[in-house]
Scaffold this active site. Structure first.
Site, PDB file in Angstrom:
ATOM      1  N   GLY A  41      -7.907   4.808   2.262  1.00  0.00           N
ATOM      2  CA  GLY A  41      -8.713   4.185   1.222  1.00  0.00           C
ATOM      3  C   GLY A  41      -8.753   4.884  -0.121  1.00  0.00           C
ATOM      4  O   GLY A  41      -9.536   4.502  -0.988  1.00  0.00           O
ATOM      5  N   ASP A  90       0.606  10.925  -7.450  1.00  0.00           N
ATOM      6  CA  ASP A  90       0.358  10.317  -6.141  1.00  0.00           C
ATOM      7  C   ASP A  90       1.220  10.954  -5.056  1.00  0.00           C
ATOM      8  O   ASP A  90       1.777  10.277  -4.204  1.00  0.00           O
ATOM      9  CB  ASP A  90       0.588   8.800  -6.168  1.00  0.00           C
ATOM     10  CG  ASP A  90       0.241   8.155  -4.816  1.00  0.00           C
ATOM     11  OD1 ASP A  90      -0.755   8.568  -4.205  1.00  0.00           O
ATOM     12  OD2 ASP A  90       0.978   7.262  -4.376  1.00  0.00           O
ATOM     13  N   ARG A  96       5.295  15.040   0.397  1.00  0.00           N
ATOM     14  CA  ARG A  96       5.692  13.975  -0.525  1.00  0.00           C
ATOM     15  C   ARG A  96       6.177  14.564  -1.852  1.00  0.00           C
ATOM     16  O   ARG A  96       7.008  13.965  -2.539  1.00  0.00           O
ATOM     17  CB  ARG A  96       4.498  13.034  -0.778  1.00  0.00           C
ATOM     18  CG  ARG A  96       4.152  12.101   0.374  1.00  0.00           C
ATOM     19  CD  ARG A  96       4.603  10.665   0.129  1.00  0.00           C
ATOM     20  NE  ARG A  96       3.899  10.008  -0.938  1.00  0.00           N
ATOM     21  CZ  ARG A  96       2.828   9.234  -0.802  1.00  0.00           C
ATOM     22  NH1 ARG A  96       2.296   9.062   0.406  1.00  0.00           N
ATOM     23  NH2 ARG A  96       2.278   8.643  -1.822  1.00  0.00           N
ATOM     24  N   ASP A  99       0.774  12.306  -2.082  1.00  0.00           N
ATOM     25  CA  ASP A  99      -0.066  12.520  -0.896  1.00  0.00           C
ATOM     26  C   ASP A  99       0.430  13.705  -0.068  1.00  0.00           C
ATOM     27  O   ASP A  99       1.629  13.861   0.127  1.00  0.00           O
ATOM     28  CB  ASP A  99      -0.028  11.291   0.012  1.00  0.00           C
ATOM     29  CG  ASP A  99      -0.968  10.200  -0.447  1.00  0.00           C
ATOM     30  OD1 ASP A  99      -1.429  10.271  -1.585  1.00  0.00           O
ATOM     31  OD2 ASP A  99      -1.239   9.279   0.339  1.00  0.00           O
ATOM     32  N   ASN A 130      -3.933  11.840  -1.905  1.00  0.00           N
ATOM     33  CA  ASN A 130      -4.157  11.989  -3.340  1.00  0.00           C
ATOM     34  C   ASN A 130      -5.633  11.852  -3.708  1.00  0.00           C
ATOM     35  O   ASN A 130      -6.400  11.165  -3.032  1.00  0.00           O
ATOM     36  CB  ASN A 130      -3.371  10.921  -4.104  1.00  0.00           C
ATOM     37  CG  ASN A 130      -3.719   9.514  -3.665  1.00  0.00           C
ATOM     38  OD1 ASN A 130      -3.282   9.080  -2.606  1.00  0.00           O
ATOM     39  ND2 ASN A 130      -4.498   8.799  -4.464  1.00  0.00           N
ATOM     40  N   TRP A 172      -4.188   9.567   6.688  1.00  0.00           N
ATOM     41  CA  TRP A 172      -3.516   8.527   7.465  1.00  0.00           C
ATOM     42  C   TRP A 172      -2.164   8.974   8.023  1.00  0.00           C
ATOM     43  O   TRP A 172      -1.376   8.164   8.492  1.00  0.00           O
ATOM     44  CB  TRP A 172      -3.339   7.252   6.645  1.00  0.00           C
ATOM     45  CG  TRP A 172      -2.724   7.394   5.293  1.00  0.00           C
ATOM     46  CD1 TRP A 172      -3.374   7.417   4.085  1.00  0.00           C
ATOM     47  CD2 TRP A 172      -1.331   7.494   4.976  1.00  0.00           C
ATOM     48  NE1 TRP A 172      -2.469   7.540   3.053  1.00  0.00           N
ATOM     49  CE2 TRP A 172      -1.206   7.593   3.582  1.00  0.00           C
ATOM     50  CE3 TRP A 172      -0.171   7.526   5.753  1.00  0.00           C
ATOM     51  CZ2 TRP A 172       0.025   7.714   2.932  1.00  0.00           C
ATOM     52  CZ3 TRP A 172       1.059   7.655   5.106  1.00  0.00           C
ATOM     53  CH2 TRP A 172       1.145   7.737   3.713  1.00  0.00           C
ATOM     54  N   ARG A 226       0.359   3.017  12.225  1.00  0.00           N
ATOM     55  CA  ARG A 226       1.299   3.998  12.759  1.00  0.00           C
ATOM     56  C   ARG A 226       0.666   4.854  13.852  1.00  0.00           C
ATOM     57  O   ARG A 226       1.352   5.605  14.528  1.00  0.00           O
ATOM     58  CB  ARG A 226       1.838   4.891  11.636  1.00  0.00           C
ATOM     59  CG  ARG A 226       0.819   5.784  10.984  1.00  0.00           C
ATOM     60  CD  ARG A 226       1.336   6.395   9.697  1.00  0.00           C
ATOM     61  NE  ARG A 226       1.677   5.379   8.737  1.00  0.00           N
ATOM     62  CZ  ARG A 226       0.805   4.865   7.857  1.00  0.00           C
ATOM     63  NH1 ARG A 226      -0.459   5.256   7.856  1.00  0.00           N
ATOM     64  NH2 ARG A 226       1.183   3.939   7.021  1.00  0.00           N
ATOM     65  N   TRP A 232      13.285   5.026   6.288  1.00  0.00           N
ATOM     66  CA  TRP A 232      11.831   4.900   6.461  1.00  0.00           C
ATOM     67  C   TRP A 232      11.458   4.894   7.935  1.00  0.00           C
ATOM     68  O   TRP A 232      10.376   4.498   8.319  1.00  0.00           O
ATOM     69  CB  TRP A 232      11.353   3.607   5.788  1.00  0.00           C
ATOM     70  CG  TRP A 232       9.940   3.655   5.305  1.00  0.00           C
ATOM     71  CD1 TRP A 232       8.834   3.195   5.959  1.00  0.00           C
ATOM     72  CD2 TRP A 232       9.466   4.183   4.073  1.00  0.00           C
ATOM     73  NE1 TRP A 232       7.711   3.412   5.204  1.00  0.00           N
ATOM     74  CE2 TRP A 232       8.061   4.019   4.039  1.00  0.00           C
ATOM     75  CE3 TRP A 232      10.077   4.785   2.978  1.00  0.00           C
ATOM     76  CZ2 TRP A 232       7.279   4.413   2.963  1.00  0.00           C
ATOM     77  CZ3 TRP A 232       9.307   5.181   1.910  1.00  0.00           C
ATOM     78  CH2 TRP A 232       7.920   4.992   1.917  1.00  0.00           C
ATOM     79  N   GLU A 246      -6.863   4.654  -2.583  1.00  0.00           N
ATOM     80  CA  GLU A 246      -6.550   3.711  -3.666  1.00  0.00           C
ATOM     81  C   GLU A 246      -7.719   2.790  -3.993  1.00  0.00           C
ATOM     82  O   GLU A 246      -7.645   1.974  -4.911  1.00  0.00           O
ATOM     83  CB  GLU A 246      -5.317   2.882  -3.292  1.00  0.00           C
ATOM     84  CG  GLU A 246      -4.006   3.594  -3.567  1.00  0.00           C
ATOM     85  CD  GLU A 246      -3.853   4.876  -2.757  1.00  0.00           C
ATOM     86  OE1 GLU A 246      -3.630   5.935  -3.385  1.00  0.00           O
ATOM     87  OE2 GLU A 246      -3.953   4.834  -1.522  1.00  0.00           O
TER      88      GLU A 246
END
Length: 608
Positions: free
Chosen positions: A194, A328, A355, A330, A280, A262, A133, A503, A196
């Site tokens: 990263g 989660d 979020r 974020d 997160n 991100w 993005r 989205w 996750e």
């Protein structure tokens, strides 16, 4: 309203003799509303254009002017960049870059194409599709962009030839790049993904002239790593104090702490501060991150909005939206810089749709939270955000115990939590219109069941520790809204249902319009006043891209990427046969395959 030249700082000369000269070049190049010179349109992230040739009276007459296939069948986020009669566009992995000559109204001509050489082993460690993005930055005669494997590349913008490369991370540990790059002065600032995979994420500044590193600020760790001044960096009006992050982690867990960066970043040139969010904490299982006494601890500075000096990286202030995140949620969503009258007082604010489902209006100079309200009525994991400065819970969300994935205990499936981990809004950016003073918000109207489980850390392997299932709120069938928001009052002005999550990033224009794409494959124009749908056209694929506009040869064009994917369309993008494969979190979009399939096309519209 003319776009302020100060709102743009992208088009600086690479042959930097001084920052002052670079800023003069920026003002001259990016004050032209015929260009779309940044991913967000401007440093303030308004995603607003002064162009008004296409307006409410004639938008119904829009026609496809031309289309361009990128040749890549994964999720296409972000948008191209347009300066003069040249357009630069990017793709998901392998992150091809094209320069197009758009001077011919019949359609573009490819001037050059750059295809990076990347190890495809990076694909399995990219969370939520192989998207990019951040797109490209044009800085004088240099193009700068980030690849999936974290390589930051500078090309000659006219020829596509490489000037320099530098590596920002290690994909073997799970470090990847899907998000923002921001040029300020003589530096380009780059985020990382990263969480996750147990990565301790960061933002890093590189010198545009040669790609050497200028500074790096981690999301968590020692003060010298996160670039805070214990006495001068503020949080909710008070100094953060020594070891503000380390005190909120158990042992060395901060070394695999997450906090991805991100999202999109914004910049206030008057304050010389840039703003971004962190993601997160790792892992998604909160029980594994509890304190030695088994109690909740904040895990700073994940889930945080940072305001930093772009020259040094040192933080002016930090505000953590969701301490000890259990869902989660974020905090990476973009921060939009506006001047509003809040509570009867003129304030320089940033507006952030998190979020976690709360929309925040924050004083961008000192981090004071002025407004925090749900931007969707289905939020149920917290009752409110405490804004009483004398309260022990000042600035914190007040969690509903039954929705706590920590208090319910490990291996317990917490039912019907709203919003889902997707958030009521994720990567898709909002738009602000100075015509109305309102925000236009693409919404995920999605809830979830969330079951944490024990997970061990192995470098380069998923470090998630939760199983999700997602679905519309009770009594509803749609999973999307297009919402118009008053950030000064903290209230919904208008809301329109969409069958699937919206989205796609929104664009507003001086023509009184708000443009966006849809997951099921439409491009729409709405009236800014109330959100009524004025134009609708079928795209080749579902859209998770951001609408943009430019003018060429006296004609206004409006465009958008189609190419379904991202977290919202990972089931299609990754070729999953069952909606519960992978993360188990795409079941709510099981019907999407009846409406669209993969693609990668730029569609550009104009009046006849």
């Amino acid at each position: 309203m003319r776009r302020s030249a100060l709102a743009y700082g992208l088009l600086a000369s690479v042959a930097l003799t001084s920052p002052v000269m670079a800023n003069d070049d920026v003002k001259k190049a990016s004050a032209d509303p015929n260009n779309w010179a940044m991913q967000s349109g401007s440093y303030n992230n308004w995603r607003y254009s002064e162009l008004d040739q296409v307006n409410k009276s004639n938008v119904k007459d829009l026609r496809v002017a031309w289309q361009f296939s990128t040749g890549v069948l994964r999720g296409h986020e972000g948008s191209p960049i347009v300066i003069g009669d040249r357009m630069w566009l990017h793709t998901p992995f392998p992150n091809n870059v094209f320069q197009l000559d758009i001077s011919d109204p019949v359609g573009p001509k490819i001037v050059w194409k750059y295809t990076p050489k990347q190890d495809p082993s990076v694909i399995p460690v990219m969370c939520c599709d192989t998207v990019n993005r951040g797109g490209v930055n044009i800085v004088g005669d240099t193009l700068i962009f980030g690849q999936a494997d974290t390589t930051l590349v500078a090309l000659d913008a006219n020829t596509g030839k490489e000037k320099w490369k530098t590596v920002n991370g290690d994909p073997k540990k799970g470090e990847t790049h899907t998000g923002f790059t921001l040029v300020v002065g003589d530096k380009v600032i780059m985020g990382t993904s990263g969480a996750e995979f147990g990565v301790r994420c960061h933002v890093t500044a590189y010198n545009i002239a040669d790609g050497t590193r200028a500074w790096r600020a981690y999301s968590m760790g020692p003060d010298e790593d996160i670039l805070v001044d214990p006495e001068k960096t503020l949080s909710l009006g008070k100094p953060v104090g020594k070891d503000s992050s380390l005190k909120t982690w158990t042992g060395d867990q901060w070394k695999i702490g997450g906090g991805s960066t991100w999202g999109y970043a914004s910049y206030d040139p008057d304050a010389n501060l840039f703003y971004y969010g962190t993601g997160n904490p790792s892992t998604w299982n909160p029980a594994q991150r509890a304190g030695p006494d088994g109690k909740q601890i904040d895990q700073k500075w994940s889930m945080t909005i940072f305001a930093r000096n772009p020259d040094t990286g040192v933080a002016a202030w930090a505000y953590q939206m969701t301490p000890f995140d259990e869902w989660d949620y974020d905090g990476i969503n973009e921060n939009v810089l506006v001047d509003l009258k809040v509570g009867g007082e003129d304030r320089k604010v940033l507006v952030h749709f998190d979020r976690n489902g709360f929309a925040y209006t924050i004083d961008r100079l000192n981090g004071e939270v002025l407004v925090a309200q749900p931007y969707d009525e289905d939020l149920n994991w917290a009752t409110h955000v405490d804004l009483d400065k004398d309260s022990a819970t000042y600035g914190r969300p007040i969690v509903v115990a039954s929705k706590s994935t920590f208090l319910n205990g490990p291996d317990v499936n917490s039912k019907y939590v709203c919003p889902a981990a997707l958030g009521f809004k994720d990567q898709q950016p909002v738009s602000y219109s100075p015509l109305t003073g309102l925000f236009y918000v693409p919404v995920n109207n999605v809830c979830m069941d969330y079951e944490p489980f024990q997970v061990s850390y192995t470098p380069g392997q998923p470090y998630v520790g939760a199983t999700l299932s997602m679905f519309p709120p009770e009594g509803k069938t749609n999973t999307g809204h297009f919402t118009i928001w008053d950030a000064a009052e903290g209230k919904i002005v208008h809301q329109h249902d969409e069958p699937f999550s919206v989205w796609s990033g929104v664009l507003t224009t001086a023509g009184g319009l708000a443009f966006h794409g849809t997951l099921d494959g439409y491009f729409k124009a709405r009236d800014q006043e109330g959100g009524a749908e004025l134009f609708k056209h079928r795209l080749p694929s579902g859209s998770i891209g951001n609408a943009f506009t430019y003018s060429q040869g006296g004609k206004q064009y409006v465009g958008i990427f189609s190419g379904v994917g991202g977290w919202a369309g990972i089931g299609l993008a990754a070729g999953l046969d069952k909606p519960t494969d992978g993360l188990g979190a795409v079941g709510n979009y099981a019907g999407l395959k009846s409406y669209t399939d993969l693609g990668g096309t730029l569609t550009v519209y104009a009046l006849p």
